[in-house]
Design a protein around this motif. Structure first.
Motif, mmCIF file in Angstrom:
data_model
loop_
_atom_site.group_PDB
_atom_site.id
_atom_site.type_symbol
_atom_site.label_atom_id
_atom_site.label_comp_id
_atom_site.label_asym_id
_atom_site.label_seq_id
_atom_site.Cartn_x
_atom_site.Cartn_y
_atom_site.Cartn_z
ATOM 1 N N ALA A 1 0.818 -1.099 -0.140
ATOM 2 C CA ALA A 1 -0.033 -0.025 0.048
ATOM 3 C C ALA A 1 0.835 1.168 -0.047
ATOM 4 N N ALA A 2 2.013 1.440 0.775
ATOM 5 C CA ALA A 2 2.823 2.424 0.791
ATOM 6 C C ALA A 2 3.524 2.555 -0.485
ATOM 7 N N THR A 3 4.023 1.488 -0.979
ATOM 8 C CA THR A 3 4.804 1.834 -2.330
ATOM 9 C C THR A 3 3.726 2.250 -3.424
ATOM 10 N N ARG A 4 2.584 1.600 -3.551
ATOM 11 C CA ARG A 4 1.549 2.177 -4.294
ATOM 12 C C ARG A 4 1.369 3.563 -4.347
ATOM 13 N N ALA A 5 1.016 4.088 -3.126
ATOM 14 C CA ALA A 5 0.674 5.232 -2.682
ATOM 15 C C ALA A 5 1.837 6.232 -3.263
ATOM 16 N N ALA A 6 2.863 5.968 -2.889
ATOM 17 C CA ALA A 6 4.296 7.003 -3.023
ATOM 18 C C ALA A 6 4.291 6.876 -4.933
ATOM 19 N N PHE A 7 4.067 5.871 -5.374
ATOM 20 C CA PHE A 7 4.367 5.998 -6.780
ATOM 21 C C PHE A 7 3.169 6.671 -7.480
ATOM 22 N N GLU A 8 1.943 6.654 -7.037
ATOM 23 C CA GLU A 8 0.769 7.448 -7.694
ATOM 24 C C GLU A 8 1.154 8.541 -7.297
ATOM 25 N N ALA A 9 1.577 9.050 -6.131
ATOM 26 C CA ALA A 9 1.956 10.735 -5.715
ATOM 27 C C ALA A 9 2.914 11.200 -6.638
ATOM 28 N N ALA A 10 3.800 10.441 -6.768
ATOM 29 C CA ALA A 10 5.169 10.880 -7.580
ATOM 30 C C ALA A 10 4.495 11.013 -9.055
ATOM 31 N N ARG A 11 3.827 10.112 -9.742
ATOM 32 C CA ARG A 11 3.468 10.428 -11.185
ATOM 33 C C ARG A 11 2.353 11.443 -11.103
ATOM 34 N N THR A 12 1.670 11.675 -10.179
ATOM 35 C CA THR A 12 0.784 12.713 -10.101
ATOM 36 C C THR A 12 1.457 14.325 -10.151
ATOM 37 N N GLU A 13 2.554 14.237 -9.433
ATOM 38 C CA GLU A 13 3.169 15.395 -9.175
ATOM 39 C C GLU A 13 3.934 15.612 -10.668
ATOM 40 N N ALA A 14 4.636 14.594 -11.362
ATOM 41 C CA ALA A 14 5.381 14.694 -12.366
ATOM 42 C C ALA A 14 4.460 15.142 -13.637
ATOM 43 N N LEU A 15 3.178 14.677 -13.615
ATOM 44 C CA LEU A 15 2.331 15.063 -14.823
ATOM 45 C C LEU A 15 1.919 16.600 -14.562
ATOM 46 N N TRP A 16 1.446 16.859 -13.425
ATOM 47 C CA TRP A 16 1.075 18.263 -13.380
ATOM 48 C C TRP A 16 1.836 19.559 -13.124
ATOM 49 N N ARG A 17 3.118 19.083 -12.572
ATOM 50 C CA ARG A 17 4.099 20.047 -12.510
ATOM 51 C C ARG A 17 5.004 20.365 -13.614
ATOM 52 N N ASP A 18 5.311 18.898 -14.453
ATOM 53 C CA ASP A 18 6.346 19.172 -15.295
ATOM 54 C C ASP A 18 5.817 18.558 -16.368
ATOM 55 N N GLY A 19 4.713 17.870 -16.571
ATOM 56 C CA GLY A 19 4.010 17.474 -17.921
ATOM 57 C C GLY A 19 4.956 16.236 -18.274
ATOM 58 N N GLU A 20 5.289 15.354 -17.196
ATOM 59 C CA GLU A 20 6.182 13.973 -17.468
ATOM 60 C C GLU A 20 5.203 13.145 -16.989
ATOM 61 N N LEU A 21 5.295 11.775 -17.930
ATOM 62 C CA LEU A 21 4.576 10.605 -17.726
ATOM 63 C C LEU A 21 5.502 9.720 -16.959
ATOM 64 N N ILE A 22 4.980 9.014 -16.108
ATOM 65 C CA ILE A 22 5.860 7.715 -15.528
ATOM 66 C C ILE A 22 4.674 6.718 -15.559
ATOM 67 N N GLY A 23 5.088 5.505 -16.253
ATOM 68 C CA GLY A 23 4.510 4.312 -16.461
ATOM 69 C C GLY A 23 5.183 3.244 -15.913
ATOM 70 N N LEU A 24 4.390 2.083 -15.616
ATOM 71 C CA LEU A 24 5.024 1.037 -14.863
ATOM 72 C C LEU A 24 5.269 -0.082 -15.845
ATOM 73 N N THR A 25 6.458 -0.495 -15.995
ATOM 74 C CA THR A 25 6.566 -1.804 -17.030
ATOM 75 C C THR A 25 6.567 -3.088 -16.031
ATOM 76 N N SER A 26 7.117 -3.135 -14.945
ATOM 77 C CA SER A 26 6.871 -4.095 -13.796
ATOM 78 C C SER A 26 6.993 -3.933 -12.417
ATOM 79 N N GLY A 27 5.911 -4.272 -11.727
ATOM 80 C CA GLY A 27 6.017 -4.176 -10.305
ATOM 81 C C GLY A 27 6.080 -5.336 -9.415
ATOM 82 N N TYR A 28 5.003 -5.557 -8.821
ATOM 83 C CA TYR A 28 4.951 -6.955 -8.118
ATOM 84 C C TYR A 28 4.997 -8.262 -9.062
ATOM 85 N N ARG A 29 6.120 -8.937 -8.744
ATOM 86 C CA ARG A 29 6.078 -10.415 -9.261
ATOM 87 C C ARG A 29 5.913 -11.432 -8.249
ATOM 88 N N ASP A 30 5.176 -12.422 -8.569
ATOM 89 C CA ASP A 30 4.894 -13.637 -7.681
ATOM 90 C C ASP A 30 6.262 -14.487 -7.464
#
Length: 210
Positions: free
Chosen positions: A76-105
């Motif tokens: 939960a903490a990792t997801r919240a941090a990632f979503e907050a970071a990419r929200t800031e990146a998009l609205w402040r600087d117009g940069e996109l951050i996508g996820l290629t791979s996160g959790y793996r079993d």
């Protein structure tokens, strides 16, 4: 579609040098479209999530831009941090951050590691790119492989505000959520694997994970 050269790691593909300019132009178009979509979605997001409209609209817009990404399984903490970071990146600087791979079993991580060992010829060489399940932060749900390069650069510059850090010199795409602060950046993950093996042999706790 530009020709791509797949890196020997599990990281994202690299665009061939002869087509880099085309890729950059395309990425610029995607950035503008995604930012515009986020703006258009703000009113609907305000109805759905008052007080978090910009955050929600950003996640919707990025989900449209990166439809294959999957954030499930992250802590939960990792997801919240990632979503907050990419929200800031998009609205402040117009940069996109996508996820290629996160959790793996663990089964998937073990498969990737076996494949890397077969390709590289040894466990030592393979662990410079992929770690076995017991040493992997992807399995722990705290590692993020991101794209595109510009988004990764933004995260490297500003991710510390969200406790997200690049941890290896040889993987520009690999970041980890570290709530205790910036870790020492290693040349590659093989050193981490060696530490895990040593810890296991002397009966210590599990080594830090990738």
């Amino acid at each position: 579609m530009p020709h791509t050269i797949t890196d020997r790691s599990t990281g994202p593909a690299r665009t061939a040098p002869t087509r880099l300019s085309t890729g950059r132009r395309r990425d610029g178009v995607y950035r503008r479209i995604t930012r515009t979509l986020a703006v258009v979605l703000v009113p609907a997001a305000w109805v759905t999530a008052p007080g978090r409209a910009r955050h929600t609209a950003c996640q919707w817009a990025l989900a449209a831009r990166f439809p294959a990404e999957n954030l499930d399984g992250l802590t939960a903490a990792t997801r919240a941090a990632f979503e907050a970071a990419r929200t800031e990146a998009l609205w402040r600087d117009g940069e996109l951050i996508g996820l290629t791979s996160g959790y793996r079993d663990p089964v998937e991580q073990a498969r990737l590691f076996r494949r890397a060992v077969a390709r590289e010829g040894s466990v030592v060489a393979a662990s410079r790119r992929v770690l076995p399940p017991y040493a992997s932060r992807h399995v722990a749900g705290t590692a993020l492989d991101v794209r595109p390069v510009e988004g990764a650069r933004w995260l490297e510059r500003h991710g510390d505000r969200h406790r997200l850090y690049r941890t290896y010199d040889n993987e520009w795409w690999h970041f980890e959520y570290r709530p205790d602060g910036r870790p020492v950046r290693l040349p590659h993950s093989g050193l981490l694997h060696l530490a895990a093996v040593v810890d296991a042999r002397i009966g210590a706790g599990p080594a830090d994970r990738r």
